[in-house]
Design an enzyme around this catalytic site. Structure first.
Site, PDB file in Angstrom:
ATOM      1  N   TYR A 239       0.826  -1.204   0.000  1.00 22.19           N
ATOM      2  CA  TYR A 239       0.000   0.000   0.000  1.00 22.19           C
ATOM      3  C   TYR A 239       0.864   1.258   0.000  1.00 22.19           C
ATOM      4  CZ  TYR A 239      -4.175   2.782   0.899  1.00 22.19           C
ATOM      5  OH  TYR A 239      -5.212   3.677   0.794  1.00 22.19           O
TER       6      TYR A 239
ATOM      7  N   LYS B  53       0.904   3.969  -3.072  1.00 23.31           N
ATOM      8  CA  LYS B  53       0.458   5.343  -2.855  1.00 23.31           C
ATOM      9  C   LYS B  53       1.592   6.346  -3.018  1.00 23.31           C
ATOM     10  CE  LYS B  53      -3.905   4.571  -2.242  1.00 23.31           C
ATOM     11  NZ  LYS B  53      -4.890   5.063  -3.231  1.00 23.31           N
TER      12      LYS B  53
END
Length: 294
Positions: free
Chosen positions: A153, A157
């Site tokens: 993640y 991102k």
């Protein structure tokens, strides 16, 4: 920058079946925008579309599929005649130690979050160039600071943040504005799904304030809507995230030190296999179901 009227503007939202995407569609519709909704859950997309008191439509598509997204962009242009705003919101998450992670789930997080944002941009940027529009890439607190047990993640991102910053420099002369949206832990199916894992929930609760809280969805989406109206370069869904920009350079060293201590604390439970290995939340399940059926 002053706010623009959303009346009559055509807004594309990916990941629109639930959570941030669904509420964003409703709040933009309340301001008079026309909505094109994209996601993997046709029943949920239809419900969202039918709940809007404006001209709207929906498309089932995987944001990582170049061919499908190009087709959708063409159909959206034919259906609405233009696109003024595109919000690359679709995202999934997986948690747990990298060494024990499911390789397919880890890869999928990067594919949906990073590649999916780029595919969305590639499909809709010609339309945004024609309208001198706005592309908003939804990132996360995870783009500003690393976090243990969230390698996929954080990588994805950080990647979409860099992608959006680079894209801004490329398309600004065409009249296209590009923004990055930052959110901390917000009350969505994804966050609730992550909290079902005891280790992930406790680790998050041990983060320093204010990053250890779960924030209500409504105010966060209100801030995103305001950012869209202003076509802002940076949109912060929680007030304190703006301040993180000034200290982000110090955070990897700090997290490295604190994370080592916390991971040592949780090691016995992790060794016992106490962490979920796949995608989390209802959206993650929908993604897995769609890939299985295809």
């Amino acid at each position: 920058m002053s706010r623009r009227s959303m009346e009559g503007q055509v807004v594309v939202v990916t990941g629109a079946a639930r959570g941030i995407g669904a509420l964003l569609a409703r709040k933009l519709a309340a301001r008079g925008a026309r909505l094109a909704l994209i996601g993997l859950e046709p029943d949920e997309l239809k419900k969202v579309s039918e709940s809007l008191d404006v001209d709207s439509d929906w498309w089932e598509a995987d944001v990582t599929d170049h061919v499908a997204m190009a087709r959708v962009a063409g159909e959206v242009a034919e259906r609405f005649g233009k696109v003024d705003v595109t919000v690359a919101n679709a995202g999934v998450a997986a948690g747990g130690p990298f060494m024990d992670s499911d390789p397919d789930a880890w890869r999928r997080v990067v594919e949906v979050n990073l590649i999916g944002g780029a595919v969305t941009g590639r499909a809709f940027l010609p339309l945004l160039a024609a309208s001198r529009g706005y592309f908003l890439q939804v990132a996360s607190l995870a783009a500003l600071t690393p976090a243990p047990m969230m390698t996929a993640y954080c990588a994805s991102k950080s990647g979409v943040e860099a992608f959006a910053h680079a894209l801004r420099a490329e398309v600004g002369h065409k009249g296209v504005r590009v923004g990055v949206g930052y959110l901390s832990w917000t009350d969505t199916d994804m966050v609730r799904g992550a909290d079902e894992d005891d280790v992930m929930r406790e680790l998050r609760q041990r983060l320093p304030w204010p990053s250890n809280k779960t924030y209500p969805l409504g105010p966060a989406v209100d801030r995103i809507v305001a950012g869209i109206e202003r076509r802002s370069a940076h949109v912060y869904a929680q007030w304190w995230l703006r301040g993180m920009q000034s200290i982000r350079g110090y955070l990897p060293g700090l997290i490295g030190t604190v994370g080592r201590r916390e991971m040592r604390r949780f090691e016995p439970r992790l060794a016992a296999g106490g962490t979920h290995r796949g995608l989390v939340g209802a959206g993650g399940q929908a993604d897995e179901n769609a890939r299985t059926s295809s």
